[in-house]
Design a protein around this motif. Sequence first.
Motif, mmCIF file in Angstrom:
data_model
loop_
_atom_site.group_PDB
_atom_site.id
_atom_site.type_symbol
_atom_site.label_atom_id
_atom_site.label_comp_id
_atom_site.label_asym_id
_atom_site.label_seq_id
_atom_site.Cartn_x
_atom_site.Cartn_y
_atom_site.Cartn_z
ATOM 1 N N LYS A 16 0.886 -1.171 0.000
ATOM 2 C CA LYS A 16 0.000 0.000 0.000
ATOM 3 C C LYS A 16 0.919 1.215 0.000
ATOM 4 N N ILE A 17 1.294 1.656 -1.181
ATOM 5 C CA ILE A 17 2.285 2.720 -1.341
ATOM 6 C C ILE A 17 1.602 3.932 -1.957
ATOM 7 N N HIS A 18 1.697 5.057 -1.281
ATOM 8 C CA HIS A 18 1.021 6.276 -1.746
ATOM 9 C C HIS A 18 2.043 7.258 -2.289
ATOM 10 N N LEU A 19 1.753 7.783 -3.475
ATOM 11 C CA LEU A 19 2.579 8.813 -4.106
ATOM 12 C C LEU A 19 1.774 10.096 -4.200
ATOM 13 N N GLU A 20 2.434 11.210 -3.963
ATOM 14 C CA GLU A 20 1.736 12.488 -4.107
ATOM 15 C C GLU A 20 2.719 13.558 -4.540
ATOM 16 N N ASP A 21 2.320 14.305 -5.567
ATOM 17 C CA ASP A 21 3.034 15.525 -5.909
ATOM 18 C C ASP A 21 2.013 16.654 -5.933
ATOM 19 N N ARG A 22 2.345 17.756 -6.531
ATOM 20 C CA ARG A 22 1.450 18.914 -6.457
ATOM 21 C C ARG A 22 0.133 18.695 -7.182
ATOM 22 N N ARG A 23 0.103 17.777 -8.142
ATOM 23 C CA ARG A 23 -1.079 17.630 -8.986
ATOM 24 C C ARG A 23 -1.830 16.320 -8.803
ATOM 25 N N GLY A 25 -2.401 12.328 -6.655
ATOM 26 C CA GLY A 25 -2.172 11.349 -5.597
ATOM 27 C C GLY A 25 -2.531 9.967 -6.117
ATOM 28 N N LEU A 26 -1.659 8.994 -5.915
ATOM 29 C CA LEU A 26 -1.862 7.642 -6.432
ATOM 30 C C LEU A 26 -1.500 6.613 -5.369
ATOM 31 N N PHE A 27 -2.205 5.488 -5.376
ATOM 32 C CA PHE A 27 -1.767 4.322 -4.626
ATOM 33 C C PHE A 27 -1.185 3.308 -5.601
ATOM 34 N N LEU A 28 -0.031 2.762 -5.252
ATOM 35 C CA LEU A 28 0.542 1.637 -5.976
ATOM 36 C C LEU A 28 0.110 0.375 -5.235
ATOM 37 N N ASP A 29 -0.866 -0.318 -5.791
ATOM 38 C CA ASP A 29 -1.468 -1.501 -5.179
ATOM 39 C C ASP A 29 -2.131 -1.151 -3.843
ATOM 40 N N PHE A 30 -2.981 -2.058 -3.387
ATOM 41 C CA PHE A 30 -3.622 -1.912 -2.075
ATOM 42 C C PHE A 30 -3.991 -3.323 -1.637
ATOM 43 N N ARG A 86 -5.041 12.427 -0.880
ATOM 44 C CA ARG A 86 -5.557 12.503 -2.244
ATOM 45 C C ARG A 86 -5.303 11.176 -2.959
ATOM 46 N N VAL A 87 -6.346 10.639 -3.584
ATOM 47 C CA VAL A 87 -6.206 9.406 -4.363
ATOM 48 C C VAL A 87 -6.944 9.595 -5.686
ATOM 49 N N ASP A 88 -6.193 9.873 -6.739
ATOM 50 C CA ASP A 88 -6.785 10.028 -8.066
ATOM 51 C C ASP A 88 -6.974 8.688 -8.763
ATOM 52 N N ALA A 89 -6.218 7.670 -8.340
ATOM 53 C CA ALA A 89 -6.355 6.338 -8.929
ATOM 54 C C ALA A 89 -5.499 5.360 -8.131
ATOM 55 N N VAL A 90 -5.812 4.073 -8.300
ATOM 56 C CA VAL A 90 -4.962 2.994 -7.805
ATOM 57 C C VAL A 90 -4.335 2.317 -9.014
ATOM 58 N N LEU A 91 -3.010 2.217 -9.023
ATOM 59 C CA LEU A 91 -2.311 1.490 -10.082
ATOM 60 C C LEU A 91 -2.111 0.063 -9.595
ATOM 61 N N LEU A 92 -2.807 -0.861 -10.207
ATOM 62 C CA LEU A 92 -2.784 -2.251 -9.758
ATOM 63 C C LEU A 92 -1.802 -3.044 -10.616
ATOM 64 N N SER A 93 -0.847 -3.697 -9.953
ATOM 65 C CA SER A 93 0.190 -4.409 -10.700
ATOM 66 C C SER A 93 -0.290 -5.765 -11.211
ATOM 67 N N HIS A 94 -1.081 -6.494 -10.408
ATOM 68 C CA HIS A 94 -1.590 -7.790 -10.855
ATOM 69 C C HIS A 94 -2.672 -8.268 -9.892
ATOM 70 N N ASN A 107 -13.039 3.748 -1.494
ATOM 71 C CA ASN A 107 -14.170 4.521 -1.997
ATOM 72 C C ASN A 107 -14.432 4.189 -3.467
ATOM 73 N N GLY A 108 -15.680 3.941 -3.799
ATOM 74 C CA GLY A 108 -16.032 3.543 -5.156
ATOM 75 C C GLY A 108 -15.770 4.599 -6.204
ATOM 76 N N GLU A 109 -15.511 5.843 -5.780
ATOM 77 C CA GLU A 109 -15.205 6.910 -6.727
ATOM 78 C C GLU A 109 -13.749 6.876 -7.183
ATOM 79 N N ILE A 110 -12.920 6.055 -6.541
ATOM 80 C CA ILE A 110 -11.500 5.994 -6.891
ATOM 81 C C ILE A 110 -11.318 5.064 -8.086
#
Length: 241
Positions: A16-23, A25-30, A86-94, A107-110
């Motif tokens: 569960k890795i979260h990335l965020e910059d100025r524009r 926010g993403l999760f790498l897997d969850f 902030r979570v704009d998307a989850v990037l799912l590896s597999h 949240n279902g909106e992600i």
Amino acid sequence: MKITIYDGGETIGGNKIHLEDRRTGLFLDFGMNFRKYSEYFQEYLRERSSRGIHDLLSLDLIPKLRIYRPDLIPSDVNPMEFPEVRVDAVLLSHAHLDHCGNVGLLNGEIPLVASPFTLAILKAIKDTSRSTSGSEIVYFSPREAKEGEGRLLLSSKRYLGRKLIFTDEISEELRLFLLDTPRREIEGLSLESIEETGLEIEAFEVDHSIYGATGYLVRGETSLAYTGDLRMHGKNRKKTK
């Protein structure tokens, strides 16, 4: 770029890795952390489904953040006590559960970004298994509080879908499969290509013990590569290299 590892830093899986910059926010897997789960649960001893995310929060099996489905929050859990990220998307590896097993709680909106193969696998798992939070990734049955007892959450007879963002072109057959269900209509499920999102992400197919494994290059103030799981010895090892 700010990187926060909420889980998976000292274990195999559970990422569960979260990335965020100025524009963005993403999760790498969850994913599910199998080592932590095994301290409390076994095959036939699971968290109480009627309590939503209560048990998982109480046992520190998921991070205390304001990112979860509102219908999974019982009346004795106050999400406003948790920080919001902030979570704009989850990037799912597999599609292995140690990388995707807690996505269904979000949240279902992600939106969910994944390869066409991974989306097909996750949809098939949901279609053919009983409804649990671990399988409710592509679509889910929203819970409703029991009348007079807000701590208990009961499944409804509706299906709600997520925005699915695929990393490569999909066939018409797969599109129809993702949008349909053998039981009832999925409300709100949508399909989009990664090029349409505006996210600065590149996806790369890698070799692993399941079809559809994907690595990502996330561009921003600082670029970051995320491999997920990969192997160098499989018959498709050239994809990893």
